[in-house]
Scaffold this motif. Structure first.
Motif: not given
Length: 186
Positions: A31, A33-35, A64-66, A104-107
């Motif tokens: 990853r 930073g983007r899903a 969603e993007p994240r 959920p994809i964190p920064e």
């Protein structure tokens, strides 16, 4: 004898390209930073007594993007899917709502980015090893075919196999460099 070996050269190239394709899939799972649905593709779940790709036990979506969601078809597999995600090394904690697992994809922080570049380097090294193993197989085939070949033919085929290897290793190196740049982008 040389004509028979030429067919082997095509097979060697096909197998080397297979190593590149596998590397592309592994890179897609890292990853940035983007899903992406591809980030969960390599994850295997122990389902019904066999290791099964995650996309064969549920529907993977990116609403969603994240956020990545996995709608697990069989309720009894939800915990196994969660466990497989946690053990995958993605660094994501799944959240469950019934049969839907949300990721959920964190920064990415600087430390995690550096870790991911190291993982990418390991993937690339595995691909290089696979290409070298194919080269080794080709060289073994060349040694077996030496009896009916002139020294010039032997040198020609040796250089062809080595050139093929160098081309694919160079491609792996460029792919790694691009992936590392992508990971380090903020």
């Amino acid at each position: 004898m040389a004509d028979e070996f030429e067919i082997d050269l095509d097979d060697l190239e096909r197998r080397m390209k297979g190593a590149l394709d596998a590397l592309k899939q592994e890179f897609a799972s890292l990853r940035t930073g983007r899903a992406s649905a591809t980030m969960v593709e390599p994850i295997q779940v122990d389902a019904y007594g066999a290791m099964t790709p995650i996309n064969q036990v549920g529907t993977v979506n990116v609403p969603e993007p994240r956020m990545v969601t996995i709608n697990v078809w069989d309720r009894s597999l939800v915990q196994k899917v969660e466990k497989a995600i946690m053990e995958s090394g993605l660094g994501i904690n799944p959240q469950t709502n019934g049969t839907i697992i949300m990721l959920p994809i964190p920064e990415l922080n600087e430390e995690r980015r550096r870790e991911l570049t190291k993982v990418a380097a390991q993937y690339a090294e595995s691909a290089r090893v696979a290409v070298r193993n194919v080269r080794h197989h080709g060289m073994d085939a060349l040694k077996k075919a030496k009896d009916g070949m002139s020294e010039d033919d032997q040198k020609f085929w040796h250089d062809e196999i080595q050139g093929l290897t160098d081309k694919h290793v160079g491609h792996i190196d460029r792919m790694l460099e691009n992936k590392q740049e992508e990971i380090m982008q903020v």
